[in-house]
Design a protein around this motif. Structure first.
Motif, short mmCIF file in Angstrom:
data_model
loop_
_atom_site.label_atom_id
_atom_site.label_comp_id
_atom_site.label_asym_id
_atom_site.label_seq_id
_atom_site.Cartn_x
_atom_site.Cartn_y
_atom_site.Cartn_z
N MET A 1 2.49 62.88 42.35
CA MET A 1 3.78 62.32 41.97
C MET A 1 3.59 60.95 41.31
O MET A 1 2.58 60.29 41.50
CB MET A 1 4.65 62.15 43.22
CG MET A 1 4.92 63.44 43.94
SD MET A 1 6.01 64.53 43.01
CE MET A 1 7.50 63.61 43.08
N GLU A 2 4.63 60.51 40.57
CA GLU A 2 4.53 59.25 39.86
C GLU A 2 4.59 58.08 40.83
O GLU A 2 5.28 58.11 41.83
CB GLU A 2 5.69 59.15 38.87
CG GLU A 2 5.58 57.96 37.96
CD GLU A 2 6.72 57.94 36.97
OE1 GLU A 2 6.82 56.97 36.21
OE2 GLU A 2 7.50 58.89 36.97
N VAL A 3 3.83 57.04 40.57
CA VAL A 3 3.79 55.87 41.44
C VAL A 3 4.11 54.65 40.61
O VAL A 3 4.03 54.65 39.39
CB VAL A 3 2.40 55.72 42.10
CG1 VAL A 3 2.15 56.88 43.04
CG2 VAL A 3 1.29 55.63 41.07
N GLN A 4 4.45 53.58 41.27
CA GLN A 4 4.80 52.35 40.59
C GLN A 4 3.55 51.58 40.19
O GLN A 4 2.56 51.53 40.91
CB GLN A 4 5.66 51.46 41.52
CG GLN A 4 6.97 52.10 41.93
CD GLN A 4 7.88 52.32 40.74
OE1 GLN A 4 7.93 51.47 39.85
NE2 GLN A 4 8.58 53.43 40.70
N GLU A 5 3.64 50.94 39.04
CA GLU A 5 2.51 50.18 38.51
C GLU A 5 2.16 49.00 39.40
O GLU A 5 1.03 48.54 39.41
CB GLU A 5 2.84 49.69 37.10
CG GLU A 5 2.91 50.81 36.06
CD GLU A 5 1.55 51.28 35.63
OE1 GLU A 5 0.56 50.69 36.09
OE2 GLU A 5 1.46 52.21 34.85
N THR A 6 3.16 48.46 40.11
CA THR A 6 2.94 47.23 40.85
C THR A 6 2.17 47.46 42.14
O THR A 6 1.73 46.52 42.77
CB THR A 6 4.28 46.59 41.18
OG1 THR A 6 5.12 47.55 41.85
CG2 THR A 6 5.00 46.15 39.91
N ARG A 7 1.99 48.67 42.56
CA ARG A 7 1.30 48.92 43.81
C ARG A 7 -0.21 48.80 43.62
O ARG A 7 -0.75 49.08 42.56
CB ARG A 7 1.65 50.33 44.33
CG ARG A 7 3.11 50.43 44.78
CD ARG A 7 3.39 51.81 45.32
NE ARG A 7 4.78 51.91 45.76
CZ ARG A 7 5.19 51.68 46.99
NH1 ARG A 7 4.34 51.30 47.91
NH2 ARG A 7 6.47 51.79 47.31
N VAL A 8 -0.86 48.41 44.69
CA VAL A 8 -2.31 48.23 44.65
C VAL A 8 -2.99 49.59 44.60
O VAL A 8 -2.63 50.51 45.32
CB VAL A 8 -2.79 47.44 45.90
CG1 VAL A 8 -4.30 47.33 45.91
CG2 VAL A 8 -2.13 46.08 45.93
N GLY A 77 -6.28 59.84 41.72
CA GLY A 77 -5.03 60.53 41.98
C GLY A 77 -4.10 60.53 40.78
O GLY A 77 -3.41 61.51 40.51
N ARG A 78 -4.11 59.43 40.04
CA ARG A 78 -3.25 59.33 38.86
C ARG A 78 -3.72 60.25 37.74
O ARG A 78 -2.96 60.57 36.82
CB ARG A 78 -3.21 57.88 38.37
CG ARG A 78 -2.44 56.96 39.30
CD ARG A 78 -2.60 55.53 38.83
NE ARG A 78 -2.07 55.38 37.48
CZ ARG A 78 -0.96 54.70 37.20
NH1 ARG A 78 -0.26 54.17 38.17
NH2 ARG A 78 -0.54 54.58 35.97
N PRO A 82 -1.12 64.64 37.20
CA PRO A 82 -0.63 65.23 35.94
C PRO A 82 -1.50 66.38 35.46
O PRO A 82 -1.00 67.31 34.82
CB PRO A 82 -0.65 64.06 34.96
CG PRO A 82 -1.57 63.05 35.55
CD PRO A 82 -1.49 63.22 37.03
N ALA A 83 -2.83 66.34 35.77
CA ALA A 83 -3.70 67.45 35.37
C ALA A 83 -3.28 68.73 36.07
O ALA A 83 -3.22 69.80 35.46
CB ALA A 83 -5.15 67.11 35.70
N GLY A 138 9.42 62.85 32.03
CA GLY A 138 8.38 63.86 32.01
C GLY A 138 8.27 64.58 33.35
O GLY A 138 8.05 65.79 33.42
N LYS A 139 8.44 63.82 34.44
CA LYS A 139 8.40 64.40 35.77
C LYS A 139 9.59 65.34 35.98
O LYS A 139 9.48 66.41 36.56
CB LYS A 139 8.39 63.29 36.80
CG LYS A 139 7.59 63.55 38.06
CD LYS A 139 6.20 64.04 37.76
CE LYS A 139 5.37 64.09 39.03
NZ LYS A 139 4.14 64.83 38.87
N ALA A 140 10.77 64.90 35.49
CA ALA A 140 11.97 65.74 35.61
C ALA A 140 11.80 67.03 34.82
O ALA A 140 12.21 68.11 35.27
CB ALA A 140 13.19 64.97 35.11
N ALA A 141 11.19 66.94 33.64
CA ALA A 141 10.94 68.13 32.83
C ALA A 141 10.02 69.10 33.57
O ALA A 141 10.25 70.32 33.58
CB ALA A 141 10.32 67.73 31.49
N THR A 142 8.96 68.55 34.17
CA THR A 142 8.02 69.39 34.91
C THR A 142 8.71 70.09 36.08
O THR A 142 8.50 71.28 36.31
CB THR A 142 6.85 68.53 35.43
OG1 THR A 142 6.17 67.93 34.32
CG2 THR A 142 5.86 69.39 36.21
#
Length: 202
Positions: A1-8, A77-78, A82-83, A138-142
């Motif tokens: 799933m998509e994650v926020q850029e600000t997270r470590v 994981g990122r 998507p793969a 893109g996530k909604a489309a998937t």
């Protein structure tokens, strides 16, 4: 799933979210084998194929949820998430098109979008950038496509359930295809802006 850029992010490989993503990848050839069994003289295994897709959807939700909750967001994981999404879409397209459940033109439209993004990612890498984060659209489309494909598979039968599955399946397929291309166009625009800003900085 998509994650926020600000997270470590972490460089750990063997995390629960990554293991879930790896399990999803393992399920891709299993799903394709199940869906194509009738084409090679085997019994129809659509029920098992649907189960694999459902488990994939659950794990897709859990890997992002757990990664955020347990601070196990990783670079691997990122890439895996998507793969796995794209491979499930590709394998489903192959299976449903082979069985003539999906028309060839729809498969061509979806694959054309993937080819466009492959070219864009190659351009990014040539300029020293990793693939950009998948946007919400893109996530909604998937998600729409991942709902559409099981329903269309279920529609390959007779009775009221198959008819109902066809109606909802094609509705999700229409929305999913539209959003899939819309997200792709936004991705291209984002990359273009990034490369233009990079060129102006030089």
């Amino acid at each position: 799933m998509e994650v926020q850029e600000t997270r470590v992010q972490t460089d750990r490989v063997l995390t629960i979210p990554n293991i879930l993503s790896m399990a999803r990848l393992v399920g891709v050839p299993v799903f394709l084998w199940l869906i194509l069994r009738p084409e090679f003289g085997g019994p129809k295994s659509d029920g098992w194929a649907l189960l694999v897709l459902m488990l994939s959807g659950v794990s897709d939700y859990l890997d992002g949820k757990l990664a955020r909750r347990w601070n196990q967001i990783s670079s691997l994981g990122r890439l895996l998430d998507p793969a796995a999404d794209r491979l499930y879409i590709l394998s489903t397209l192959v299976g449903l098109t082979w069985r003539e459940i999906l028309p060839l033109w729809l498969t061509a439209v979806l694959l054309a979008r993937e080819l466009v993004l492959l070219v864009v990612v190659a351009v990014l890498r040539r300029h020293g950038y990793p693939p950009l984060q998948v946007n919400f659209l893109g996530k909604a489309a998937t998600f729409n496509l991942m709902y559409a494909f099981p329903l269309l598979l279920l529609s390959d039968g007779s009775g009221w359930l198959a008819s109902l599955a066809a109606i909802f399946g094609w509705a999700f397929a229409g929305w999913g295809t539209t959003l899939y291309w819309w997200a792709g166009v936004l991705y291209v625009v984002q990359v273009r802006r990034l490369l233009r800003a990079d060129a102006m900085a030089d």
